[in-house]
Write a protein that holds these residues in place. Structure first.
Motif, PDB file in Angstrom:
ATOM      1  N   UNK A  80       0.831  -1.209   0.000  1.00  0.00           N
ATOM      2  CA  UNK A  80       0.000   0.000   0.000  1.00  0.00           C
ATOM      3  C   UNK A  80       0.863   1.255   0.000  1.00  0.00           C
ATOM      4  N   UNK A  81       1.923   1.243   0.795  1.00  0.00           N
ATOM      5  CA  UNK A  81       2.819   2.404   0.850  1.00  0.00           C
ATOM      6  C   UNK A  81       3.496   2.614  -0.506  1.00  0.00           C
ATOM      7  N   UNK A 105      -4.409   1.178  -3.285  1.00  0.00           N
ATOM      8  CA  UNK A 105      -3.783   1.372  -1.972  1.00  0.00           C
ATOM      9  C   UNK A 105      -4.836   1.728  -0.921  1.00  0.00           C
ATOM     10  N   UNK A 106      -5.781   2.568  -1.286  1.00  0.00           N
ATOM     11  CA  UNK A 106      -6.819   2.990  -0.352  1.00  0.00           C
ATOM     12  C   UNK A 106      -7.827   1.908  -0.022  1.00  0.00           C
ATOM     13  N   UNK A 107      -7.912   0.892  -0.861  1.00  0.00           N
ATOM     14  CA  UNK A 107      -8.862  -0.191  -0.600  1.00  0.00           C
ATOM     15  C   UNK A 107      -8.257  -1.302   0.261  1.00  0.00           C
ATOM     16  N   UNK A 108      -6.966  -1.269   0.492  1.00  0.00           N
ATOM     17  CA  UNK A 108      -6.304  -2.352   1.226  1.00  0.00           C
ATOM     18  C   UNK A 108      -6.502  -2.370   2.749  1.00  0.00           C
ATOM     19  N   UNK A 109      -6.791  -1.256   3.436  1.00  0.00           N
ATOM     20  CA  UNK A 109      -6.910  -1.315   4.903  1.00  0.00           C
ATOM     21  C   UNK A 109      -7.846  -2.384   5.466  1.00  0.00           C
ATOM     22  N   UNK A 110      -9.032  -2.654   4.894  1.00  0.00           N
ATOM     23  CA  UNK A 110      -9.837  -3.737   5.480  1.00  0.00           C
ATOM     24  C   UNK A 110      -9.137  -5.101   5.393  1.00  0.00           C
ATOM     25  N   UNK A 111      -8.429  -5.318   4.305  1.00  0.00           N
ATOM     26  CA  UNK A 111      -7.715  -6.583   4.123  1.00  0.00           C
ATOM     27  C   UNK A 111      -6.523  -6.646   5.084  1.00  0.00           C
TER      28      UNK A 111
END
Length: 170
Positions: A80-81, A105-111
């Motif tokens: 993501x970074x 990158x912005x969609x990865x936090x839930x995963x």
């Protein structure tokens, strides 16, 4: 949650560092209600931003390393970074399609959050997919709303590629 929060907190100063060199004026539209970007506005100097970014990124990754069940969350966070700061931020000056790596990158936090526990349930992937798909219309609506500002700074926007009416129809 400290690991993802630290990693995400580091993205802001890193984005500021790559958005505008420390000697240039802000290179993004001034949108009412948005936070001022400290580095481009001159409120923070480059060495300070570099220090904060490094400390927050290190703290976030260290926390993930120590607390995550396995390395999935750490690798997803690193991805993501890289997507956001290494690809999206430099590309946004050159292409209206830059939102794609930024959206990923912005969609990865839930995963990433689910991966901390060791397994990623389908619900986390579904939520990430919804966030990813939502990014396109969100980006287009922001560009339409602030089109004059984007034109003033000569930012690449979809309206230049496709025309205002086509973007409105999307």
């Amino acid at each position: 949650t400290r690991g993802p929060r630290g990693r995400l907190s580091s993205i802001r100063p890193m984005s500021d560092m790559t958005s505008a060199p420390p000697t240039t004026a802000p290179s993004r539209p001034k949108i009412d209600g948005m936070l001022t970007r400290n580095l481009p506005s001159g409120a923070m100097r480059f060495p300070t931003a570099l220090l904060w970014a490094g400390l927050l990124l290190s703290a976030g990754f260290l926390t993930l390393f120590l607390r995550a069940a396995d390395s999935k969350a750490l690798w997803l966070s690193l991805g993501a970074v890289i997507l956001y700061n290494g690809i999206y931020t430099p590309l946004k000056r050159h292409s209206p399609l830059a939102f794609l790596p930024g959206a990923l990158a912005g969609s990865l936090p839930p995963v990433i959050g689910a991966a901390i526990g060791g397994t990623v349930p389908p619900a986390a992937i579904l939520l990430a997919g919804i966030v990813l798909v939502w990014q396109a219309p969100h980006t287009w609506l922001v560009q339409l709303e602030y089109l004059d500002e984007y034109r003033r700074i000569e930012a690449p926007v979809f309206c230049r590629m496709f025309g205002i009416r086509q973007v409105e129809r999307l």
